[in-house]
Every structure is written in C-alpha cells, then in structure tokens.
Design a protein around this motif. Structure first.
Motif, short mmCIF file in Angstrom:
data_model
loop_
_atom_site.label_atom_id
_atom_site.label_comp_id
_atom_site.label_asym_id
_atom_site.label_seq_id
_atom_site.Cartn_x
_atom_site.Cartn_y
_atom_site.Cartn_z
N PRO A 1 0.82 -1.22 0.00
CA PRO A 1 0.00 0.00 0.00
C PRO A 1 0.85 1.27 0.00
O PRO A 1 0.51 2.25 -0.67
N TYR A 2 1.97 1.24 0.72
CA TYR A 2 2.86 2.42 0.74
C TYR A 2 3.43 2.67 -0.66
O TYR A 2 3.35 3.80 -1.18
N CYS A 3 3.98 1.62 -1.28
CA CYS A 3 4.57 1.79 -2.62
C CYS A 3 3.51 2.26 -3.61
O CYS A 3 3.77 3.17 -4.42
N ALA A 4 2.32 1.66 -3.56
CA ALA A 4 1.26 2.05 -4.51
C ALA A 4 0.83 3.48 -4.28
O ALA A 4 0.60 4.24 -5.23
N SER A 5 0.74 3.89 -3.02
CA SER A 5 0.29 5.27 -2.74
C SER A 5 1.32 6.27 -3.24
O SER A 5 0.97 7.31 -3.81
N LYS A 6 2.59 5.97 -3.07
CA LYS A 6 3.63 6.91 -3.52
C LYS A 6 3.79 6.87 -5.04
O LYS A 6 4.13 7.89 -5.66
N ALA A 7 3.55 5.69 -5.67
CA ALA A 7 3.56 5.63 -7.14
C ALA A 7 2.44 6.50 -7.69
O ALA A 7 2.61 7.20 -8.71
N ALA A 8 1.29 6.47 -7.04
CA ALA A 8 0.16 7.30 -7.50
C ALA A 8 0.49 8.78 -7.37
O ALA A 8 -0.02 9.59 -8.16
N VAL A 9 1.32 9.15 -6.42
CA VAL A 9 1.72 10.56 -6.31
C VAL A 9 2.50 10.98 -7.56
O VAL A 9 2.36 12.11 -8.04
N ILE A 10 3.29 10.07 -8.12
CA ILE A 10 4.03 10.42 -9.35
C ILE A 10 3.07 10.67 -10.50
O ILE A 10 3.16 11.68 -11.21
N THR A 11 2.11 9.76 -10.70
CA THR A 11 1.21 9.95 -11.86
C THR A 11 0.26 11.12 -11.62
O THR A 11 -0.09 11.82 -12.57
N LEU A 12 -0.12 11.35 -10.37
CA LEU A 12 -0.93 12.55 -10.09
C LEU A 12 -0.13 13.81 -10.42
O LEU A 12 -0.65 14.78 -11.00
N THR A 13 1.15 13.79 -10.09
CA THR A 13 2.04 14.92 -10.42
C THR A 13 2.08 15.15 -11.93
O THR A 13 1.99 16.28 -12.41
N GLU A 14 2.21 14.05 -12.69
CA GLU A 14 2.26 14.18 -14.16
C GLU A 14 0.94 14.74 -14.71
O GLU A 14 0.95 15.59 -15.61
N SER A 15 -0.17 14.26 -14.17
CA SER A 15 -1.48 14.78 -14.64
C SER A 15 -1.62 16.26 -14.32
O SER A 15 -2.07 17.06 -15.16
N LEU A 16 -1.25 16.64 -13.12
CA LEU A 16 -1.33 18.05 -12.73
C LEU A 16 -0.43 18.90 -13.61
O LEU A 16 -0.81 20.00 -14.06
N ALA A 17 0.78 18.41 -13.88
CA ALA A 17 1.72 19.16 -14.71
C ALA A 17 1.12 19.41 -16.09
O ALA A 17 1.22 20.51 -16.64
N ASP A 18 0.48 18.38 -16.64
CA ASP A 18 -0.13 18.51 -17.96
C ASP A 18 -1.28 19.53 -17.92
O ASP A 18 -1.41 20.36 -18.83
N GLU A 19 -2.08 19.47 -16.87
CA GLU A 19 -3.23 20.39 -16.77
C GLU A 19 -2.81 21.84 -16.56
O GLU A 19 -3.51 22.76 -16.98
N LEU A 20 -1.69 22.03 -15.88
CA LEU A 20 -1.34 23.39 -15.44
C LEU A 20 -0.23 24.05 -16.25
O LEU A 20 0.11 25.21 -16.01
N LYS A 21 0.32 23.33 -17.24
CA LYS A 21 1.47 23.90 -17.95
C LYS A 21 1.08 25.14 -18.74
O LYS A 21 1.91 26.03 -18.95
N HIS A 22 -0.17 25.24 -19.18
CA HIS A 22 -0.59 26.42 -19.96
C HIS A 22 -0.97 27.58 -19.06
O HIS A 22 -1.39 28.63 -19.56
#
Ligand SMILES: NC(=O)c1ccc[n+]([C@@H]2O[C@H](COP(=O)([O-])OP(=O)(O)OC[C@H]3O[C@@H](n4cnc5c(N)ncnc54)[C@H](OP(=O)(O)O)[C@@H]3O)[C@@H](O)[C@H]2O)c1
Length: 237
Positions: A154-175
């Motif tokens: 659960p720890y590894c999965a939760s922290k892996a999800a933080v990476i993909t959430l970061t990527e999604s946010l970066a894509d949404e906010l780059k403009h």
C-alpha cells in the motif's frame, strides 16, 4: 531581495522532519509561510523555529477533511492574499502484512495519508495560484514508488500514484505557468529512522535539509522549465 521575497509558500506536514527543514529553508530565502499540520502545539513549535523576521501563520488542519482544507486555504488567502508555492509534504510510512492479508483499513490508511492529502490540497489550492507568477507545486513521493517491495504494497502504490498525479497536474497546469514536480526521497536521516534502524549507516541517508534544498530548487525560477518530473534524491543509500 531574496529568491522567495513576496512569495507565499504553503507547507503541509510542517511540524514533521522534512516539513520543518523545508519551512526554515524557504524562510531563509525570504518567503512568507503558511504552516499546515495536524497538531497545533507541534505547529507552534515549528513556527517558533523559523528565523526571526519571517512572516508566517499556522493552520492546524486535518488534510483528509476536504471542508477543513477549503477553510485552511481560505484562511491562507485572507492572511496573505495569494498562494505561489504548495509543498505537499504531509505523508508517512507503515510496513504491513502481505497484500493478500492486507485489510481495507490498512490499504485506505496509506492511500489517504500519502495520496488523498495531496489531492485535497491541490484541489483546494490550485484555483488560488495565480497564472504566470511563478506558481509551483512540489509533491513528495518516495524511492519506493519506483520499486515495489514486500510488506510495503500500500505504501509503494500510494507513492507511485503521487508520481502519476504529479504528471497529470503538470499537464493540466502547464498552460497556466504553474509547474508541478515531485521528489523521490530515499531514507531520510530522521530520529525516527535512526531509532528504527540503529545499525544502518546513517551517513548514507538523506538529511532533511538537503532534500529541502531540492524542493526549493523545484520551486525556484531556475526550475521554471521543469514540470512533471520525479526527481530521485537517494543520498548514498
Ligand atoms: N522519512 C523517510 O525516510 C521518508 C522516505 C521517503 C519519503 N518520505 C516522505 O517524506 C514526507 C515527510 O516525511 P517525514 O519523515 O518528515 O514525516 P513526518 O516527520 O512524520 O512528518 C509528516 C507530518 O505530516 C503530518 N500529517 C499526517 N497526516 C496528516 C493529516 N491528515 N493532516 C495534516 N497533517 C498530517 C504528521 O502529523 P502527525 O505526526 O501528527 O501524524 C507529521 O507532522 C512524507 O510524505 C513521507 O512519506 C519520507
């Protein structure tokens, strides 16, 4: 004038090891600080440790409560008028049983602690981060996000999800001129880790103030073209 003069920085987990080190580092570079954590006494102690002259406020908030997070962000806006940097540091670790023996409560606890806290804070804070004003979000994932290990599912999965959430946010906010990155710490050199692993070589671990410097770099103008990155900070461990 210093690098973060005139910038408001929201630091979650500000009463913890990395949160304190990060808050102090931002304060030394001129930032105004909103310190967020659960326990008001621990937050007060963290605020007392800031360098003299730093403008700061504390907000005791359970980041798992969306209404409380909205109230906290409104309080930060009332006090400072803007949010430029959000450092999502609150989180934590627990070993557990094998996946097939993991309870719903154990799974939810780590997903909440490491992922929902970040989601709640981003959702509430993003509308308040002005466009093209050096807006920055820095999340804290972990080395364990990129290499699963037994009894840490659960720890590894939760922290892996933080990476993909970061990527999604970066894509949404780059403009909108807002960058979003995360750091992947190895073992931090904290009193808790020293107590849990007394025989480890502590010199190879990552001092919280060294990791704080990486967070400050990602929040700085120098990193304005870096977004969606997951930066390993493993020390020599
Ligand atoms: N320590 C390591 O070796 C290591 C390695 C890799 C990644 N990390 C990550 O780095 C970050 C900081 O680690 P750390 O060692 O500084 O942890 P820490 O000392 O435990 O600090 C985390 C802080 O977050 C607070 N917090 C937890 N749940 C919260 C909630 N619902 N609402 C508000 N605040 C909450 C904690 O409060 P309470 O203490 O009152 O619960 C604590 O003050 C975490 O995201 C952690 O997962 C740490």
């Amino acid at each position: 004038m210093q690098e973060f003069t005139g910038k408001t920085v929201v630091v979650t987990g500000a009463a913890g090891n990395l949160g304190r080190a990060t808050a102090v580092a931002f304060a030394r570079r001129g930032a105004r600080l909103a310190l967020i954590d659960l326990d008001p006494d621990a937050l007060q102690s963290a605020q007392n440790a800031l360098p003299k002259g730093c403008e700061s406020a504390i907000f005791a908030t359970d980041l798992l409560d969306p209404a409380a997070v909205s109230t906290m962000i409104a309080g930060v806006m009332d006090r400072f008028g803007a949010i430029h940097v959000l450092a999502n540091i609150a989180g934590g670790f627990a070993m557990g049983p094998a996946i097939h023996e993991t309870t719903d409560a154990q799974w939810d606890s780590l997903m909440d602690l490491n992922l929902r806290t970040v989601f709640n804070c981003c959702r509430a804070a993003i509308p308040e981060i002005p466009e093209w004003s050096g807006g920055r979000i820095v999340n804290v994932s972990a080395r364990a996000a990129v290499r699963g290990a037994g009894h840490m599912g659960p720890y590894c999965a939760s922290k892996a999800a933080v990476i993909t959430l970061t990527e999604s946010l970066a894509d949404e906010l780059k403009h909108r001129g807002i960058t979003v990155n995360c750091v992947l710490p190895g073992t931090l050199d904290t009193p808790q880790n020293r107590a849990a692993m007394p025989d480890a070589d502590h010199d190879t671990w990552v001092p919280p103030d060294a990791l704080a410097e990486v967070i400050l770099f990602l929040a700085s103008d120098a990193a304005r073209c870096v977004t969606g990155a997951a930066v390993p900070v493993y020390g020599r461990s």
